[in-house]
Design a protein around this motif. Structure first.
Motif, PDB file in Angstrom:
ATOM      1  N   ALA A  19     -36.619 -26.722   1.720  1.00 15.95           N
ATOM      2  CA  ALA A  19     -37.356 -27.275   0.574  1.00 15.95           C
ATOM      3  C   ALA A  19     -37.279 -28.788   0.517  1.00 15.95           C
ATOM      4  O   ALA A  19     -38.096 -29.440  -0.141  1.00 15.95           O
ATOM      5  CB  ALA A  19     -36.800 -26.688  -0.732  1.00 15.95           C
ATOM      6  N   GLU A  20     -36.309 -29.353   1.197  1.00 10.66           N
ATOM      7  CA  GLU A  20     -36.122 -30.803   1.207  1.00 10.66           C
ATOM      8  C   GLU A  20     -36.967 -31.481   2.277  1.00 10.66           C
ATOM      9  O   GLU A  20     -37.436 -32.600   2.081  1.00 10.66           O
ATOM     10  CB  GLU A  20     -34.639 -31.115   1.441  1.00 10.66           C
ATOM     11  CG  GLU A  20     -34.260 -32.566   1.283  1.00 10.66           C
ATOM     12  CD  GLU A  20     -34.405 -33.356   2.555  1.00 10.66           C
ATOM     13  OE1 GLU A  20     -34.504 -34.596   2.465  1.00 10.66           O
ATOM     14  OE2 GLU A  20     -34.434 -32.763   3.648  1.00 10.66           O
ATOM     15  N   GLY A  21     -37.181 -30.805   3.415  1.00  8.94           N
ATOM     16  CA  GLY A  21     -37.908 -31.491   4.477  1.00  8.94           C
ATOM     17  C   GLY A  21     -38.319 -30.622   5.637  1.00  8.94           C
ATOM     18  O   GLY A  21     -38.521 -31.133   6.731  1.00  8.94           O
ATOM     19  N   GLY A  22     -38.480 -29.317   5.444  1.00  8.62           N
ATOM     20  CA  GLY A  22     -38.729 -28.432   6.567  1.00  8.62           C
ATOM     21  C   GLY A  22     -40.150 -27.963   6.765  1.00  8.62           C
ATOM     22  O   GLY A  22     -40.423 -27.209   7.698  1.00  8.62           O
ATOM     23  N   MET A  23     -41.086 -28.401   5.922  1.00 15.05           N
ATOM     24  CA  MET A  23     -42.431 -27.840   5.966  1.00 15.05           C
ATOM     25  C   MET A  23     -43.287 -28.429   7.095  1.00 15.05           C
ATOM     26  O   MET A  23     -42.987 -29.475   7.662  1.00 15.05           O
ATOM     27  CB  MET A  23     -43.133 -28.038   4.622  1.00 15.05           C
ATOM     28  CG  MET A  23     -42.550 -27.193   3.506  1.00 15.05           C
ATOM     29  SD  MET A  23     -43.402 -27.411   1.913  1.00 15.05           S
ATOM     30  CE  MET A  23     -45.058 -26.809   2.313  1.00 15.05           C
ATOM     31  N   ILE A  24     -44.374 -27.716   7.397  1.00  8.78           N
ATOM     32  CA  ILE A  24     -45.370 -28.106   8.401  1.00  8.78           C
ATOM     33  C   ILE A  24     -46.723 -28.178   7.713  1.00  8.78           C
ATOM     34  O   ILE A  24     -47.033 -27.350   6.848  1.00  8.78           O
ATOM     35  CB  ILE A  24     -45.405 -27.088   9.551  1.00  8.78           C
ATOM     36  CG1 ILE A  24     -44.096 -27.143  10.350  1.00  8.78           C
ATOM     37  CG2 ILE A  24     -46.606 -27.297  10.463  1.00  8.78           C
ATOM     38  CD1 ILE A  24     -43.921 -25.984  11.304  1.00  8.78           C
ATOM     39  N   SER A  25     -47.552 -29.161   8.079  1.00 10.75           N
ATOM     40  CA  SER A  25     -48.885 -29.252   7.487  1.00 10.75           C
ATOM     41  C   SER A  25     -49.799 -30.046   8.420  1.00 10.75           C
ATOM     42  O   SER A  25     -49.456 -30.313   9.574  1.00 10.75           O
ATOM     43  CB  SER A  25     -48.821 -29.900   6.097  1.00 10.75           C
ATOM     44  OG  SER A  25     -50.052 -29.748   5.404  1.00 10.75           O
ATOM     45  N   SER A  26     -50.962 -30.422   7.904  1.00 10.74           N
ATOM     46  CA  SER A  26     -51.939 -31.223   8.646  1.00 10.74           C
ATOM     47  C   SER A  26     -52.472 -32.305   7.728  1.00 10.74           C
ATOM     48  O   SER A  26     -52.268 -32.266   6.508  1.00 10.74           O
ATOM     49  CB  SER A  26     -53.104 -30.351   9.131  1.00 10.74           C
ATOM     50  OG  SER A  26     -53.886 -29.904   8.023  1.00 10.74           O
ATOM     51  N   ALA A  27     -53.176 -33.277   8.294  1.00 12.93           N
ATOM     52  CA  ALA A  27     -53.722 -34.361   7.478  1.00 12.93           C
ATOM     53  C   ALA A  27     -54.733 -33.840   6.466  1.00 12.93           C
ATOM     54  O   ALA A  27     -54.735 -34.253   5.302  1.00 12.93           O
ATOM     55  CB  ALA A  27     -54.363 -35.424   8.375  1.00 12.93           C
TER      56      ALA A  27
END
Length: 420
Positions: free
Chosen positions: A294-302
């Motif tokens: 929840a602190e910094g593990g997510m993946i996404s796109s622009a």
């Protein structure tokens, strides 16, 4: 065994300072022209004319801002500028040093501390539903998590980084912070509660809760645990059902903490390592566990981050009471780090309950968040009224902010093209 991998460097301090430190290098203005020192004052409901009356974009300047890649410091870049005041997108460098494949425009990347904005949004939604109280304490929601001698810490203080929880604890739990250390340990993981327990063990509070602001990833680990306790489901399920699915963020995910994969189109992340004979090579760190959670593990796109930021700043995800908290910076000093603005606002807080604020010398104010994981540095920012939005992703080969000049050029070209 898992180490927190220099949490303060890789998922908090480096991420937060990448934009602000870079822009500060070009933000010096004569005292007579300085923006008023208002960082410690809650933002007004209205946007300033400077924030929403922006000059036209210059595609040539934006292209030049990310030109010359790959090089020893950065292998690839992806930039997306959008909003009523103009659109531009571009890539530079390579997605794969072995093949020379170009950076895909639809690349997914590790968003690091931008994950904090998703977490804060879910917490604020739960508060709006009266399922948690922002003035309720961590000790109330998660009894036994914090050491018995700690004072009460509220959920709201977690979100705006005024908790006073230890920001540099952990001792040997960090590793040595080198590129080689991360390459060797990138597949290790640990459950979030164990991360929190390891960071607070034997550590004193940094300051009395509510009296200062210190950007600290520990706060958001705990906020994620509060979400799970209050919601009765996993953090990933809450984010999926409250944000990802309603907004159609098809490239966004919350991986399991032990999942090293980066699915879909993406650029590889690399770190430069030095062999015993002094030769260097680029180690591929694209695969690394998502332990920051929840602190910094997510993946996404622009495109997904642009859609998320548009919905968030546009009021689609939160009712008015909680929406105001996104733009309310506490009136407290910044404690012993350099994550907030320099110049007239130096020493004051710059984080709200979920966002960070930066003000350019010309008065243009932007809101958003940076993020960093080894091999990936990203950011999403917009003017308050969404006339202009910026999402960027860079692939640095080190952990010390060598990508900062590129971020400075891109952000200045997008929001303050008159700055020198």
């Amino acid at each position: 065994m898992h180490s927190t991998s220099r949490l303060a460097r890789w998922t908090t301090v480096a991420a937060a300072t990448a934009l602000l430190a870079a822009l500060s290098a070009s933000a010096a203005v004569p005292a007579s022209a300085a923006v008023p020192a208002s960082a410690a004052v809650p933002a007004s409901a209205a946007t300033t004319p400077a924030a929403e009356s922006l000059p036209p974009l210059s595609p040539a300047v934006l292209r030049q801002a990310i030109a010359g890649l790959p090089n020893a410091d950065v292998t690839g870049a992806l930039v997306r500028v959008s909003g009523r005041a103009g659109h531009w997108s571009g890539t530079s460098g390579t997605a794969d040093l072995a093949t020379g494949r170009p950076v895909p425009a639809d690349a997914r990347f590790r968003i690091g501390s931008i994950s904090k904005v998703f977490t804060a949004t879910v917490v604020l939604q739960l508060a709006a539903e009266h399922r948690l109280d922002l003035d309720g304490t961590v000790q109330q929601y998660l009894p036994g998590l914090l050491p018995a001698g700690y004072p009460p810490v509220t959920v709201g203080e977690l979100l705006n980084h005024t908790s006073g929880l230890p920001g540099g604890g952990g001792g040997a739990f960090w590793g040595d912070g080198s590129n080689q250390w991360f390459v060797d340990h990138r597949f290790e993981s640990r459950p979030p509660r164990q991360v929190v327990e390891g960071l607070v063990a034997g550590q004193p509070m940094d300051f009395t809760p509510g009296t200062a602001q210190e950007y600290n990833g520990l706060n958001t680990f705990i906020a994620g645990l509060v979400v799970e306790r209050v919601g009765g489901r996993s953090f990933a399920e809450e984010v999926r059902d409250r944000i990802i699915r309603p907004l159609g963020l098809h490239a966004t995910s919350v991986p399991a903490v032990d999942d090293p994969r980066l699915p879909g189109p993406h650029s590889h992340g690399y770190l430069t390592v030095t062999a015993a004979d002094g030769t260097t090579r680029e180690a591929d760190v694209t695969e690394q566990t998502a332990w920051p959670w929840a602190e910094g593990g997510m993946i996404s796109s622009a495109a997904d981050l642009d859609r998320f930021l548009t919905a968030l700043l546009g009021g689609r995800l939160l009712p008015p009471t909680q929406q105001r908290l996104l733009f309310t910076v506490p009136d407290v000093p910044n404690h012993d780090n350099k994550n907030c603005e320099q110049g007239p606002t130096a020493g004051h807080a710059c984080f709200s309950m979920g966002l960070m604020r930066f003000t350019f010398p010309d008065g243009t104010e932007i809101w958003g968040k940076t993020g960093s994981r080894p091999g990936y540095t990203s950011g999403m920012f917009a003017t308050r009224g969404l006339a202009r939005r910026l999402v960027y992703s860079f692939n640095p080969t080190g952990l010390k902010g060598a990508e900062a000049p590129y971020i400075r050029r891109v952000a200045t070209a997008a929001f303050s093209p008159g700055a020198k």
